[in-house]
Scaffold this motif. Structure first.
Motif, PDB file in Angstrom:
ATOM      1  N   ASP A 131      41.561  -4.124  22.350  1.00 23.45           N
ATOM      2  CA  ASP A 131      42.629  -5.065  22.695  1.00 23.45           C
ATOM      3  C   ASP A 131      42.351  -6.435  22.087  1.00 23.45           C
ATOM      4  OD1 ASP A 131      44.003  -3.166  24.132  1.00 23.45           O
ATOM      5  OD2 ASP A 131      43.255  -3.814  26.093  1.00 23.45           O
ATOM      6  N   PHE A 132      41.089  -6.853  22.118  1.00 21.74           N
ATOM      7  CA  PHE A 132      40.735  -8.138  21.509  1.00 21.74           C
ATOM      8  C   PHE A 132      40.944  -8.088  20.000  1.00 21.74           C
ATOM      9  CE2 PHE A 132      37.482 -10.944  19.555  1.00 21.74           C
ATOM     10  CZ  PHE A 132      38.047 -12.150  19.932  1.00 21.74           C
ATOM     11  N   ALA A 133      40.577  -6.989  19.369  1.00 27.29           N
ATOM     12  CA  ALA A 133      40.770  -6.858  17.921  1.00 27.29           C
ATOM     13  C   ALA A 133      42.239  -7.029  17.550  1.00 27.29           C
ATOM     14  CB  ALA A 133      40.242  -5.508  17.438  1.00 27.29           C
ATOM     15  N   ARG A 134      43.117  -6.516  18.368  1.00 27.75           N
ATOM     16  CA  ARG A 134      44.547  -6.640  18.077  1.00 27.75           C
ATOM     17  C   ARG A 134      44.990  -8.102  18.084  1.00 27.75           C
ATOM     18  NH1 ARG A 134      44.626  -2.134  21.685  1.00 27.75           N
ATOM     19  NH2 ARG A 134      44.987  -0.175  20.547  1.00 27.75           N
ATOM     20  N   THR A 135      44.365  -8.931  18.922  1.00 24.93           N
ATOM     21  CA  THR A 135      44.746 -10.352  18.953  1.00 24.93           C
ATOM     22  C   THR A 135      44.377 -11.066  17.664  1.00 24.93           C
ATOM     23  OG1 THR A 135      42.670 -11.215  19.911  1.00 24.93           O
ATOM     24  CG2 THR A 135      44.324 -10.364  21.444  1.00 24.93           C
ATOM     25  N   LEU A 136      43.503 -10.458  16.851  1.00 25.17           N
ATOM     26  CA  LEU A 136      43.064 -11.071  15.593  1.00 25.17           C
ATOM     27  C   LEU A 136      43.963 -10.683  14.423  1.00 25.17           C
ATOM     28  CD1 LEU A 136      39.203 -10.591  15.953  1.00 25.17           C
ATOM     29  CD2 LEU A 136      40.589 -12.574  16.608  1.00 25.17           C
ATOM     30  N   GLY A 137      44.981  -9.859  14.695  1.00 24.87           N
ATOM     31  CA  GLY A 137      45.949  -9.556  13.652  1.00 24.87           C
ATOM     32  C   GLY A 137      45.747  -8.249  12.926  1.00 24.87           C
ATOM     33  N   VAL A 138      44.818  -7.388  13.387  1.00 27.86           N
ATOM     34  CA  VAL A 138      44.641  -6.105  12.706  1.00 27.86           C
ATOM     35  C   VAL A 138      45.888  -5.251  12.902  1.00 27.86           C
ATOM     36  CG1 VAL A 138      42.138  -6.205  12.982  1.00 27.86           C
ATOM     37  CG2 VAL A 138      43.512  -4.981  14.673  1.00 27.86           C
ATOM     38  N   HIS A 139      46.082  -4.333  11.981  1.00 30.50           N
ATOM     39  CA  HIS A 139      47.287  -3.515  11.995  1.00 30.50           C
ATOM     40  C   HIS A 139      47.176  -2.326  12.943  1.00 30.50           C
ATOM     41  CE1 HIS A 139      47.446  -5.767   8.202  1.00 30.50           C
ATOM     42  NE2 HIS A 139      48.755  -5.675   8.316  1.00 30.50           N
ATOM     43  N   GLY A 140      45.941  -1.954  13.268  1.00 27.31           N
ATOM     44  CA  GLY A 140      45.732  -0.860  14.205  1.00 27.31           C
ATOM     45  C   GLY A 140      44.336  -0.924  14.774  1.00 27.31           C
ATOM     46  N   ALA A 141      44.189  -0.600  16.069  1.00 25.40           N
ATOM     47  CA  ALA A 141      42.883  -0.562  16.733  1.00 25.40           C
ATOM     48  C   ALA A 141      42.840   0.715  17.553  1.00 25.40           C
ATOM     49  CB  ALA A 141      42.692  -1.799  17.611  1.00 25.40           C
ATOM     50  N   TRP A 142      41.859   1.577  17.264  1.00 27.86           N
ATOM     51  CA  TRP A 142      41.906   2.951  17.747  1.00 27.86           C
ATOM     52  C   TRP A 142      40.573   3.411  18.312  1.00 27.86           C
ATOM     53  CZ3 TRP A 142      46.918   4.271  16.818  1.00 27.86           C
ATOM     54  CH2 TRP A 142      47.566   3.655  15.731  1.00 27.86           C
ATOM     55  N   THR A 143      40.636   4.307  19.276  1.00 26.86           N
ATOM     56  CA  THR A 143      39.472   5.111  19.611  1.00 26.86           C
ATOM     57  C   THR A 143      39.450   6.304  18.659  1.00 26.86           C
ATOM     58  OG1 THR A 143      40.807   6.263  21.270  1.00 26.86           O
ATOM     59  CG2 THR A 143      39.416   4.433  22.045  1.00 26.86           C
ATOM     60  N   ALA A 144      38.313   6.991  18.590  1.00 26.03           N
ATOM     61  CA  ALA A 144      38.174   8.074  17.612  1.00 26.03           C
ATOM     62  C   ALA A 144      39.197   9.174  17.835  1.00 26.03           C
ATOM     63  CB  ALA A 144      36.762   8.652  17.677  1.00 26.03           C
ATOM     64  N   ASP A 145      39.514   9.461  19.092  1.00 26.93           N
ATOM     65  CA  ASP A 145      40.445  10.561  19.361  1.00 26.93           C
ATOM     66  C   ASP A 145      41.893  10.195  19.094  1.00 26.93           C
ATOM     67  OD1 ASP A 145      40.290   8.757  21.521  1.00 26.93           O
ATOM     68  OD2 ASP A 145      41.045  10.251  22.926  1.00 26.93           O
ATOM     69  N   ARG A 146      42.166   8.912  18.888  1.00 24.78           N
ATOM     70  CA  ARG A 146      43.535   8.473  18.622  1.00 24.78           C
ATOM     71  C   ARG A 146      43.741   7.969  17.187  1.00 24.78           C
ATOM     72  NH1 ARG A 146      46.863   7.939  22.988  1.00 24.78           N
ATOM     73  NH2 ARG A 146      45.914   8.244  25.039  1.00 24.78           N
ATOM     74  N   LEU A 147      42.690   8.013  16.394  1.00 27.30           N
ATOM     75  CA  LEU A 147      42.806   7.525  15.014  1.00 27.30           C
ATOM     76  C   LEU A 147      43.817   8.363  14.237  1.00 27.30           C
ATOM     77  CD1 LEU A 147      41.539   5.504  12.924  1.00 27.30           C
ATOM     78  CD2 LEU A 147      40.057   7.422  12.231  1.00 27.30           C
ATOM     79  N   PRO A 148      44.857   7.744  13.690  1.00 32.06           N
ATOM     80  CA  PRO A 148      45.865   8.523  12.960  1.00 32.06           C
ATOM     81  C   PRO A 148      45.327   9.020  11.625  1.00 32.06           C
ATOM     82  CG  PRO A 148      46.354   6.186  12.794  1.00 32.06           C
ATOM     83  CD  PRO A 148      45.200   6.301  13.737  1.00 32.06           C
ATOM     84  N   PRO A 149      45.850  10.117  11.106  1.00 30.93           N
ATOM     85  CA  PRO A 149      45.363  10.695   9.851  1.00 30.93           C
ATOM     86  C   PRO A 149      45.906   9.943   8.629  1.00 30.93           C
ATOM     87  CG  PRO A 149      47.138  12.034  10.718  1.00 30.93           C
ATOM     88  CD  PRO A 149      46.893  10.960  11.736  1.00 30.93           C
ATOM     89  N   LEU A 150      45.504   8.686   8.481  1.00 31.43           N
ATOM     90  CA  LEU A 150      45.956   7.857   7.376  1.00 31.43           C
ATOM     91  C   LEU A 150      44.984   7.944   6.207  1.00 31.43           C
ATOM     92  CD1 LEU A 150      46.872   4.657   9.441  1.00 31.43           C
ATOM     93  CD2 LEU A 150      48.469   6.326   8.479  1.00 31.43           C
ATOM     94  N   PRO A 151      45.462   7.752   4.980  1.00 30.99           N
ATOM     95  CA  PRO A 151      44.546   7.675   3.836  1.00 30.99           C
ATOM     96  C   PRO A 151      43.916   6.284   3.769  1.00 30.99           C
ATOM     97  CG  PRO A 151      46.816   7.495   3.092  1.00 30.99           C
ATOM     98  CD  PRO A 151      46.884   7.727   4.574  1.00 30.99           C
ATOM     99  N   PHE A 152      42.591   6.215   3.858  1.00 27.99           N
ATOM    100  CA  PHE A 152      41.889   4.931   3.848  1.00 27.99           C
ATOM    101  C   PHE A 152      41.248   4.705   2.485  1.00 27.99           C
ATOM    102  CE2 PHE A 152      41.851   6.041   8.408  1.00 27.99           C
ATOM    103  CZ  PHE A 152      42.524   4.924   8.883  1.00 27.99           C
ATOM    104  N   ASP A 153      41.589   3.574   1.858  1.00 29.09           N
ATOM    105  CA  ASP A 153      41.036   3.228   0.546  1.00 29.09           C
ATOM    106  C   ASP A 153      39.590   2.757   0.644  1.00 29.09           C
ATOM    107  OD1 ASP A 153      43.510   3.588  -0.998  1.00 29.09           O
ATOM    108  OD2 ASP A 153      44.233   1.929   0.245  1.00 29.09           O
ATOM    109  N   ALA A 154      39.157   2.341   1.827  1.00 28.38           N
ATOM    110  CA  ALA A 154      37.769   1.958   2.057  1.00 28.38           C
ATOM    111  C   ALA A 154      37.474   2.122   3.533  1.00 28.38           C
ATOM    112  CB  ALA A 154      37.510   0.518   1.626  1.00 28.38           C
ATOM    113  N   VAL A 155      36.233   2.469   3.826  1.00 29.60           N
ATOM    114  CA  VAL A 155      35.752   2.502   5.205  1.00 29.60           C
ATOM    115  C   VAL A 155      34.481   1.676   5.263  1.00 29.60           C
ATOM    116  CG1 VAL A 155      34.951   3.906   7.134  1.00 29.60           C
ATOM    117  CG2 VAL A 155      36.737   4.788   5.618  1.00 29.60           C
ATOM    118  N   ILE A 156      34.446   0.716   6.183  1.00 25.38           N
ATOM    119  CA  ILE A 156      33.268  -0.137   6.384  1.00 25.38           C
ATOM    120  C   ILE A 156      32.630   0.261   7.706  1.00 25.38           C
ATOM    121  CG2 ILE A 156      32.445  -2.497   6.756  1.00 25.38           C
ATOM    122  CD1 ILE A 156      34.821  -3.455   5.053  1.00 25.38           C
ATOM    123  N   ASP A 157      31.398   0.762   7.648  1.00 29.45           N
ATOM    124  CA  ASP A 157      30.688   1.133   8.864  1.00 29.45           C
ATOM    125  C   ASP A 157      29.863  -0.066   9.336  1.00 29.45           C
ATOM    126  OD1 ASP A 157      29.355   2.289  10.966  1.00 29.45           O
ATOM    127  OD2 ASP A 157      27.931   3.378   9.695  1.00 29.45           O
TER     128      ASP A 157
END
Length: 337
Positions: free
Chosen positions: A205-231
């Motif tokens: 919820d806090f991440a969303r206040t910073l303007g991100v387009h989506g904030a997800w738990t692992a079980d709700r992560l949509p199957p989107l194509p990601f051009d980069a993943v930062i761990d």
């Protein structure tokens, strides 16, 4: 002067110690603000690998995210530094080896790390001594809160640069801690579509206040194509997940560190033609971070939940959040309180 000292696992004291004196090439900084991070917690609990590898030992003074005002200089240092606000590099290379001579002092085998490695005292104290060569001046537009977030910001900016994002690219950040959220802010400033994955609804919820387009738990992560993943997490299973989630031909960036080994199947990396980037330290991007903060293109200050004095640091390291804390993940320390 007063300083917070860790004397052993979960043992600490706020001590009166002799103030530092600047040797040749060094300056003394009156600390205005210092950050507490996960590395400090690992030293406090005794889990930090450096303690078991001979790179650090108790007693030790923590604090590698800081800003303050230069109050004294040693021989050979320009006196114009006196009275200037500054932050500085954590990584202090030997200056002589092949890595240092090629601009890679942050991976020098014989490096000090302020408040972390080699016994160099950190910034959880009223004063700090550092080499003048490690200093970065802070403009007036970067206040104390932002100034003490330059070091984690430099790490995050390196992660975003390592992802090689183009405008409109879609990036997934694993871990909504300080580094992950700062990486999200830098990625947004680069025009990327930014998603974050985390565990708790509160952090998302806090991440969303910073303007991100989506904030997800692992079980709700949509199957989107990601051009980069930062761990930017500390979970040993997420480096492999990052590789699974990234689009073929794109990039994964590893900046988080788990407490134990992480398994990555290099066959997946090869068959997906993925580039993997590892990031250690903010050193190459400190100046760029200051520029972003000074211009206002990235504002790190909402991440700070509270600012406490030295007497409250032990409770913070033990896992307590100060009363009245905001929703952000970062706790700052003002040694003058």
């Amino acid at each position: 002067m007063r300083a917070f000292v860790v004397t052993g696992p979960r043992r600490f004291a706020v001590e009166d110690i002799e103030p530092p004196v600047a040797a040749a090439g060094q300056v003394v900084v009156d600390v205005e603000r210092a950050g507490v991070c996960g590395t400090d917690v690992e030293f406090f609990t005794g889990e930090m690998a450096y303690l078991h590898q001979g790179h650090a030992e108790y007693p030790m003074r923590l604090g590698h995210e800081w800003c303050g005002t230069v109050s004294a200089v040693g021989d050979g240092v320009d006196e114009a530094w006196i009275g200037r606000r500054a932050t500085g590099d954590t990584m202090l290379g030997c200056g002589r080896c092949r890595r240092c001579l090629n601009g890679l002092q942050h991976v020098c085998e014989d490096r000090f790390e302020i408040g972390i490695r080699g016994g160099w005292p950190g910034a959880l104290a009223e004063r700090l001594v550092v080499p003048a060569t490690a200093l970065h001046a802070l403009p007036d537009t970067v206040d104390a809160t932002a100034g003490a977030l330059v070091e984690p910001g430099g790490n995050a900016l390196r992660a975003v640069r390592g992802a090689a994002l183009e405008a409109g690219a879609r990036v997934l950040v694993l871990g909504p801690g300080t580094i992950g959220l700062l990486a999200a802010r830098f990625a947004l400033a680069h025009g990327a579509e930014v998603h974050i994955m985390g565990l708790s609804q509160r952090s998302l919820d806090f991440a969303r206040t910073l303007g991100v387009h989506g904030a997800w738990t692992a079980d709700r992560l949509p199957p989107l194509p990601f051009d980069a993943v930062i761990d930017a997490s500390n979970a040993p299973g997420l480096p492999a997940l990052a590789l699974d989630l990234v689009e073929p031909g794109k990039r994964v960036v590893y900046i988080g560190l788990a407490g134990g080994p992480s398994a990555v199947d290099t066959r997946t990396m090869v068959l997906k033609d993925v580039t993997a980037v590892g990031v250690l330290s903010a050193s190459p991007r400190l100046a760029g971070t200051i520029e972003h903060y000074a211009s206002g293109s990235v504002d790190p200050r909402p991440l700070v939940a509270a600012t406490v004095g030295l007497d409250e640091v032990g409770e913070v390291l033990a896992g307590s959040r100060p009363a009245g804390s905001g929703p952000g993940p970062k706790i700052h320390v003002d040694p003058r309180i």
